[in-house]
Design a protein around this motif. Structure first.
Motif, mmCIF file in Angstrom:
data_model
loop_
_atom_site.group_PDB
_atom_site.id
_atom_site.type_symbol
_atom_site.label_atom_id
_atom_site.label_comp_id
_atom_site.label_asym_id
_atom_site.label_seq_id
_atom_site.Cartn_x
_atom_site.Cartn_y
_atom_site.Cartn_z
ATOM 1 N N LEU A 176 0.975 -1.178 0.100
ATOM 2 C CA LEU A 176 -0.173 0.007 0.005
ATOM 3 C C LEU A 176 1.037 1.246 -0.092
ATOM 4 N N VAL A 177 0.647 2.309 -0.973
ATOM 5 C CA VAL A 177 1.393 3.221 -1.199
ATOM 6 C C VAL A 177 0.577 4.526 -1.014
ATOM 7 N N PRO A 178 0.605 5.252 0.321
ATOM 8 C CA PRO A 178 -0.277 6.489 0.516
ATOM 9 C C PRO A 178 0.049 7.516 -0.199
ATOM 10 N N TYR A 179 -0.716 8.064 -1.080
ATOM 11 C CA TYR A 179 -0.230 9.370 -1.852
ATOM 12 C C TYR A 179 -1.474 10.039 -2.347
ATOM 13 N N GLU A 180 -1.803 11.312 -2.024
ATOM 14 C CA GLU A 180 -2.891 11.955 -2.317
ATOM 15 C C GLU A 180 -2.508 12.859 -3.583
ATOM 16 N N GLU A 181 -3.405 12.891 -4.643
ATOM 17 C CA GLU A 181 -3.155 13.759 -5.770
ATOM 18 C C GLU A 181 -4.615 13.830 -6.710
ATOM 19 N N PRO A 182 -4.752 14.691 -7.229
ATOM 20 C CA PRO A 182 -6.065 14.892 -8.038
ATOM 21 C C PRO A 182 -6.150 13.511 -9.289
ATOM 22 N N LEU A 183 -7.248 13.182 -9.148
ATOM 23 C CA LEU A 183 -7.662 12.115 -10.454
ATOM 24 C C LEU A 183 -7.520 12.548 -11.746
ATOM 25 N N VAL A 184 -7.024 11.782 -12.738
ATOM 26 C CA VAL A 184 -7.156 12.320 -14.150
ATOM 27 C C VAL A 184 -8.490 12.545 -14.509
ATOM 28 N N GLU A 185 -8.723 13.862 -15.218
ATOM 29 C CA GLU A 185 -10.084 14.538 -15.604
ATOM 30 C C GLU A 185 -9.825 14.584 -16.991
ATOM 31 N N ALA A 186 -11.077 13.887 -17.452
ATOM 32 C CA ALA A 186 -11.102 13.797 -18.843
ATOM 33 C C ALA A 186 -12.640 14.400 -19.271
ATOM 34 N N VAL A 187 -12.486 15.403 -19.984
ATOM 35 C CA VAL A 187 -13.982 16.301 -20.360
ATOM 36 C C VAL A 187 -13.742 16.665 -21.821
ATOM 37 N N PRO A 188 -14.304 15.882 -22.684
ATOM 38 C CA PRO A 188 -14.129 16.002 -24.173
ATOM 39 C C PRO A 188 -14.508 17.467 -24.797
ATOM 40 N N SER A 189 -13.574 18.121 -25.470
ATOM 41 C CA SER A 189 -13.969 19.460 -25.937
ATOM 42 C C SER A 189 -15.318 19.371 -27.114
ATOM 43 N N PHE A 190 -16.026 20.314 -27.192
ATOM 44 C CA PHE A 190 -17.120 20.373 -28.352
ATOM 45 C C PHE A 190 -16.604 20.659 -29.560
ATOM 46 N N LYS A 191 -16.716 19.965 -30.459
ATOM 47 C CA LYS A 191 -16.628 20.580 -32.000
ATOM 48 C C LYS A 191 -17.633 19.957 -32.626
ATOM 49 N N ASN A 192 -17.951 20.996 -33.935
ATOM 50 C CA ASN A 192 -18.991 20.919 -34.934
ATOM 51 C C ASN A 192 -20.386 20.694 -34.151
ATOM 52 N N PRO A 193 -20.828 21.714 -33.233
ATOM 53 C CA PRO A 193 -21.807 21.747 -32.307
ATOM 54 C C PRO A 193 -23.203 21.698 -33.341
ATOM 55 N N GLU A 194 -23.109 22.390 -34.302
ATOM 56 C CA GLU A 194 -24.388 22.424 -35.140
ATOM 57 C C GLU A 194 -24.791 20.781 -35.594
ATOM 58 N N VAL A 195 -23.693 20.308 -36.172
ATOM 59 C CA VAL A 195 -23.722 18.940 -36.614
ATOM 60 C C VAL A 195 -24.254 17.856 -35.367
ATOM 61 N N ALA A 196 -23.476 18.049 -34.266
ATOM 62 C CA ALA A 196 -23.881 17.033 -33.148
ATOM 63 C C ALA A 196 -25.291 17.410 -32.700
ATOM 64 N N ASP A 197 -25.429 18.675 -32.538
ATOM 65 C CA ASP A 197 -27.006 18.901 -32.103
ATOM 66 C C ASP A 197 -28.105 18.199 -33.049
ATOM 67 N N ARG A 198 -27.806 18.415 -34.381
ATOM 68 C CA ARG A 198 -28.662 17.633 -35.391
ATOM 69 C C ARG A 198 -28.805 16.191 -35.311
ATOM 70 N N ILE A 199 -27.642 15.385 -35.138
ATOM 71 C CA ILE A 199 -27.535 14.056 -34.705
ATOM 72 C C ILE A 199 -28.351 13.684 -33.452
ATOM 73 N N GLY A 200 -27.997 14.589 -32.430
ATOM 74 C CA GLY A 200 -28.733 14.356 -31.242
ATOM 75 C C GLY A 200 -30.446 14.581 -31.412
ATOM 76 N N PHE A 201 -30.763 15.474 -32.354
ATOM 77 C CA PHE A 201 -32.076 15.602 -32.551
ATOM 78 C C PHE A 201 -32.837 14.284 -33.269
ATOM 79 N N TYR A 202 -31.927 13.653 -34.098
ATOM 80 C CA TYR A 202 -32.512 12.474 -34.782
ATOM 81 C C TYR A 202 -32.417 11.308 -33.738
ATOM 82 N N VAL A 203 -31.452 11.212 -32.896
ATOM 83 C CA VAL A 203 -31.342 10.157 -31.824
ATOM 84 C C VAL A 203 -32.572 10.324 -31.069
ATOM 85 N N ASN A 204 -32.869 11.413 -30.661
ATOM 86 C CA ASN A 204 -34.030 11.777 -29.630
ATOM 87 C C ASN A 204 -35.205 11.055 -30.102
ATOM 88 N N GLN A 205 -35.504 11.002 -31.398
ATOM 89 C CA GLN A 205 -36.670 10.547 -31.870
ATOM 90 C C GLN A 205 -36.709 8.925 -31.878
#
Length: 643
Positions: A176-205
């Motif tokens: 056991l190795v005690p060591y405190e540090e922040p966890l890796v954070e992974a939040v994807p960046s948004f790209k082509n929001p208009e295209v993604a929104d339209r895809i989401g619109f169809y998936v919603n259906q």
């Protein structure tokens, strides 16, 4: 629990613990945001470590070292999935990719097909009973530590304690190795929001209230989840929990109440996101973390009724083959959980799968709907596994469809500038008829405004939408399901054949503005069947010639009246001021439909057996802006103009 008192012999600093690893060892490292960063850095910085083989699924920290030739001489990286941070190294041949289904990896560890000497993991501090938690990374981490000869754990107070199979007793850990540090954070960046929104619109259906969802990681899945805020009582059985789920939990869109397996619990295998997400899952009994062997097992997945799997792809060819893990010869990501969930959703009662992807790549230069997969591209998902494919241009349904139908479905949702080319290639390969007309090259997003639905008195829902080229077989089946009398009323003669040429003429003239055809569909036995069709065509003097036909088992339910109101709204938007129609004299029921909506319609009786009707939209009776229900005895057979 005080580790100094309970197990002082196991308590080491990182340098001492890592020194226990022998040269030539096969070392498993915990997954993604749960990886023990401090142990990884210490391992790399210990120059005595030589010829170490690393096994990991999602890797982050090692990406800081792969450009160092000295590191590459000492370590060999074997990854089950290529993360974005490792993509460049994969392209340069610096890592080794192991293509396999996530559900199978724990089995490889257990049967020693992949033998492990050491496991480096990260856990939360132990509770008073000595149990630590694997926290945000149970997935293959549990199997990795269970099958390694030696386990070294970084004990991090910032690791959330999660419910499920994440609990590990300190007796199962060697050091056991005690060591405190922040966890890796992974939040994807948004790209082509208009295209993604339209895809989401169809998936919603495609997503109904009460469905159980699986969805992956990335900007597109995040956007799709945002588009589901209007749903109710969704459930979760998925490999991965991300920040995109949080609003759905907070607004009680996700309740897990309707799940048939483990109701009330969001089942997952790992968690990747921000500190806010890690705090949300910490000690939250709503989340039930299990190993990949359980979460991704298709037979387990299938125990969830109405399981909808939503995943992405790099390419889809015209026959429905899907590539997810490579760009040609370059390995890009991994097979991951897609196939497991596609097959599990196919076995789920009421379940199905969705492949969602933008229609183009490289800033619109290339199509992702392709005649054939790129040279070297791997077929992660076979054409027999695919159900729905969604782009920003619509939904293609492939399950149970022939190659001809698949070509037409997929060409319709390709980017407009590539549709004609796709059809030409399909003709050259004899996938489709030589005289097949290509889909419209217009962006038909405006057609979404034409869609509507009607709930019948028997509880069934009729969904109305514009006729599309891919409807040829369904349209044909509709025609042959009609009785002779209904066909006679529609076409003014006893039409016997409804050939490919006839259908081509029908929809080839549809431009969705001046000439329009709407179909009504009901869900029967898990698929949609056409039960009604309404059309109008540009006549003269700002009038459109209108015609309807309703299948016999759906007559006398007000469907023709509903279609008439729908067609009027569309025609009015496109500059028409009225309808004209020709009806057989004996078709009194349909005369009543017209008179009911247009009480001042003008009729003219010819010397033959038909009546000409002129109707002005300004004369329409809207009944409080609602489509009128069927009058007693109304037949709704057809309103006909001979063609």
């Amino acid at each position: 629990m005080d580790l100094k008192e309970s197990c002082p012999d196991k308590l080491l600093d990182a340098e001492t613990a890592i020194a226990k690893i022998k040269n030539g060892s096969r070392v498993f490292v915990g997954t993604g945001c749960g990886e023990p960063q401090h142990l990884i850095r210490t391992l790399v910085e210990d120059l005595n470590m030589q010829d170490i083989m690393i096994y990991q699924m999602l890797s982050w920290t090692f990406s800081d070292y792969v450009d160092d030739p000295k590191f590459m001489k000492r370590f060999s990286l074997k990854l089950f999935f290529i993360s974005a941070s490792m993509r460049k190294a994969a392209f340069e041949g610096k890592i080794d990719y192991i293509p396999t289904y996530l559900s199978q990896i724990p089995r490889y560890f257990a049967n020693r097909r992949i033998g492990l000497d050491v496991a480096l993991i990260q856990v939360s501090p132990p509770d008073k009973f000595g149990y630590c938690s694997l926290g945000v990374s149970v997935d293959i981490t549990l199997a990795g530590m269970q099958n390694a000869k030696m386990v070294i754990a970084q004990v991090n107070p910032r690791m959330p304690a999660t419910w499920g199979d994440s609990m590990v007793h300190i007796d199962e850990i060697d050091y056991l190795v005690p060591y405190e540090e922040p966890l890796v954070e992974a939040v994807p960046s948004f790209k082509n929001p208009e295209v993604a929104d339209r895809i989401g619109f169809y998936v919603n259906q495609l997503v109904d209230d009460g469905a159980t969802l699986q969805i992956g990681f990335g900007h597109l899945p995040n956007t799709i989840l945002q588009q589901l805020m209007d749903k109710r009582d969704l459930g979760i059985h998925t490999q991965l929990i991300t920040d995109a789920f949080l609003p759905l939990f907070e607004q009680q869109v996700i309740t897990n109440r309707k799940k048939t397996m483990l109701p009330g619990r969001a089942v997952a295998s790992l968690c990747m996101g921000s500190e806010k997400l890690y705090q949300y899952v910490d000690s939250n009994p709503m989340f039930y973390f299990r190993s990949s062997e359980f979460v991704n097992d298709p037979t387990v997945i299938a125990r969830n009724d109405n399981l909808i799997s939503i995943s992405s792809a790099l390419e889809v060819d015209l026959t429905g083959q899907v590539c997810t893990d490579s760009m040609g010869h370059l390995f890009y990501s991994g097979i991951g959980d897609q196939v497991d969930f596609l097959r599990g959703s196919a076995m789920s009662k009421g379940g199905f799968s969705v492949i969602a992807l933008p229609s183009t790549a490289q800033n619109g230069k290339v199509s992702r709907i392709v005649p054939h997969l790129s040279e070297g591209a791997g077929v992660a998902t076979t054409r027999g596994d695919v159900n729905f494919v969604v782009t920003e241009y619509g939904i293609a349904e492939l399950s149970g469809k022939s190659i001809y139908q698949r070509v037409m479905e997929l060409a319709q949702i390709a980017h407009p500038k590539f549709r004609e080319e796709l059809i030409d290639v399909a003709k050259s390969r004899h996938y489709i008829f030589a005289d097949q007309l290509p889909p419209s090259q217009d962006d038909l997003i405006f057609l979404e405004g034409y869609k509507n639905r009607m709930i019948l008195k028997n509880g069934k829902t009729v969904e109305f939408r514009p006729l599309l080229p891919s409807d040829e077989f369904a349209y044909r089946n509709f025609f042959y399901s009609l009785q002779e009398k209904t066909i006679y009323f529609r076409f003014f003669y006893k039409m016997k054949l409804f050939s490919h040429e006839v259908v081509q003429k029908q929809w080839a003239s549809v431009d969705y503005r001046k000439n329009m055809s709407m179909i009504g569909q009901v869900r029967i036995g898990g698929h949609q069947e056409i039960i009604a069709i309404g059309s109008y065509a540009d006549d003269s003097d700002n009038r459109a010639e209108v015609a309807f036909v309703v299948r016999e088992d759906f007559q006398s339910m007000g469907i023709a009246s509903h279609l008439l109101a729908t067609m009027q709204r569309i025609a009015k938007e496109n500059g028409f001021t009225g309808f004209s129609a020709t009806v057989l004299r004996e078709n009194t029921a349909m005369l009543q439909v017209f008179k009911k909506r247009y009480p001042h319609a003008k009729t003219q009786v010819s010397g033959g057996n038909d009546i000409a009707i002129l109707m002005d939209f300004s004369d329409a009776v809207e009944y409080g802006h609602k489509v009128p229900s069927s009058a007693p005895g109304e037949d709704d057979v057809c309103v006909c103009t001979p063609k």
